[in-house]
Design an enzyme around this catalytic site. Structure first.
Site, mmCIF file in Angstrom:
data_model
loop_
_atom_site.group_PDB
_atom_site.id
_atom_site.type_symbol
_atom_site.label_atom_id
_atom_site.label_comp_id
_atom_site.label_asym_id
_atom_site.label_seq_id
_atom_site.Cartn_x
_atom_site.Cartn_y
_atom_site.Cartn_z
ATOM 1 C CG HIS A 78 39.667 26.315 35.608
ATOM 2 N ND1 HIS A 78 39.415 25.101 36.220
ATOM 3 C CD2 HIS A 78 38.824 27.206 36.207
ATOM 4 C CE1 HIS A 78 38.484 25.261 37.150
ATOM 5 N NE2 HIS A 78 38.100 26.521 37.156
ATOM 6 C CG ASP A 80 42.970 23.468 37.049
ATOM 7 O OD1 ASP A 80 42.477 24.258 36.211
ATOM 8 O OD2 ASP A 80 43.345 23.844 38.178
ATOM 9 C CG ASP A 111 34.998 25.015 39.695
ATOM 10 O OD1 ASP A 111 35.482 25.758 38.813
ATOM 11 O OD2 ASP A 111 35.487 24.917 40.844
ATOM 12 C CD GLU A 145 40.379 28.865 38.963
ATOM 13 O OE1 GLU A 145 39.915 29.835 39.577
ATOM 14 O OE2 GLU A 145 40.115 27.679 39.283
ATOM 15 C CD GLU A 146 39.337 24.693 40.906
ATOM 16 O OE1 GLU A 146 39.511 25.399 41.920
ATOM 17 O OE2 GLU A 146 38.219 24.508 40.397
#
Length: 400
Positions: A78, A80, A111, A145-146
């Site tokens: 991802h 974001d 991440d 995603e977050e």
């Protein structure tokens, strides 16, 4: 100047980290432009899909296999990243500064901008060697995603565009390990966020009224916290369990009341619950509703999130991708792995929900776990070791 300063892959990784694709209100255009340059450099086509919203892109870089009729493999990450509290950082969070030890400080370094760039670095090395793959690879870079992936991967897997990709297997993110065993995730707990909307007798704060929201709240709190303690004890007493194997319950918000001498007619209490894969969802909900009745009733349950049960990815001989994955890491590369259930939520759950096996894996060992934390960093040598691992792992899985 650190020893990694002039490494081309490290330069690209740091360039990607400097794009502040941070919540809220992300402009994904700089990510798309950056990834278009990567695709051009690799000589691969790039397509952008918008399954739910014109501001929520899904970027797909495709490397066609020699047998494109076979189910394809997606390598997902991802774009974001979560917000930062800049005053808590010792390095600017989007400068990707590197110290003498090769620690690259940036939001997204663990991440999970690392994984997306490691996929591309490994593919670059494989293409330079003239390697050809049996299956087609789709390297996917997704939005949001977050914040649950609802307008990103969740919408994408339901689309005709996704179905046309003919996906058979997915690799997605894992978490750093503090020791020398790589963590491999084959399932996720289910996210439920329940608001208890409690109504009761209102009145003057000097009285002992019956059936007040405070009494009902007290009963619900006791039941939920006793359940939490039970799970906590299970985790402490059984060394074979990790946090992903138990159900977690956390009180996150309490809203209500008007002033200090008025017994309020209403309160809203929210619990974040992550249901273990062994929990029967209907039984759990029935139990919670029973507690509401025992508390005195007049309590409405509002589910901010109520995700469905998603079957774990099989990690046995019935899954050819898993067999290839494990054989490559353990037998060929001699790495130690630990199979676990992911404690949080990733886009893998949306992929598994449509029946596609997915494994979460971020190749980081001997690394402090700093996802969502201040001073998030990844060491350059850990990053480059991850690229080497993917150089072996991607062909193993794609040629399964």
């Amino acid at each position: 100047m650190s020893a990694w300063e002039n490494n081309e892959e490290i330069k690209l990784f740091r360039e990607y980290l400097r794009i502040p694709s941070v919540h809220p209100d992300i402009d994904y255009e700089p990510c798309i432009e950056f990834l278009q340059r990567q695709a051009n450099d690799l000589g691969l086509p790039l397509k952008v899909y918008y399954p739910a919203d014109k501001t929520k892109p899904i970027v797909v870089i495709t490397w066609q296999g020699t047998q494109p009729e076979l189910p394809s493999v997606i390598l997902n990450s991802h774009m974001d990243v979560v917000p930062v509290f800049e005053d808590k950082w010792t390095h600017p969070p989007f400068a990707a500064e590197m110290d003498e030890e090769g620690r690259i400080f940036a939001r997204g370094s663990q991440d999970m901008k690392c994984v997306g760039m490691q996929y591309l670095a490994a593919i670059r090395a494989l293409r330079k060697k003239g390697v050809q793959m049996k299956r087609t690879i789709h390297v996917t870079f997704v939005a949001d995603e977050e914040i649950g992936g609802h307008l990103g991967m969740e919408a994408f897997v339901k689309s005709d565009d996704f179905k046309k990709l003919n996906v058979g297997f997915s690799l997605d993110e894992g978490v750093a390990a503090t020791d020398d065993s790589y963590l491999v995730y084959y399932a996720e707990r289910t996210i439920w966020q329940i608001h208890f909307q409690i109504s009761g007798q209102a009145g003057h704060g000097s009285l002992l009224l019956k059936n007040t929201v405070g009494e009902k709240l007290h009963y619900i709190l006791n039941k939920m916290m006793a359940f939490r303690e039970h799970e906590s004890q299970r985790l402490e007493n059984d060394p074979s369990l990790s946090i992903g194997d138990v159900t977690t319950v956390n009180l996150t918000t309490i809203k209500g009341g008007v002033q200090s001498n008025v017994v309020p007619p209403f309160m809203d209490v929210c619990f974040d619950i992550r249901l273990a894969i062994t929990v029967d969802h209907q039984e759990f909900e029935n139990q919670v509703r029973k507690w509401c009745e025992e508390a005195g009733g007049d309590i409405v349950l509002h589910f901010e999130q109520k995700e469905p049960k998603v079957e774990p990815t099989k990690i046995d001989d019935s899954n050819i991708y898993w067999v290839a994955f494990e054989k490559c890491l353990v037998k060929e590369l001699g790495l130690k792995i630990r199979k676990q259930i992911f404690p949080g939520g990733t886009d893998s759950r949306h992929i598994r929900h449509v029946g596609i096996p997915s494994i979460g894996f971020s190749p980081m060992i001997n690394t402090p776990v700093l996802l969502h934390d201040h001073d998030e960093f990844l060491k350059a040598d850990t990053y480059l070791r991850g690229v080497e691992i993917y150089e072996k792992l991607i062909p193993a899985v794609v040629n399964a």
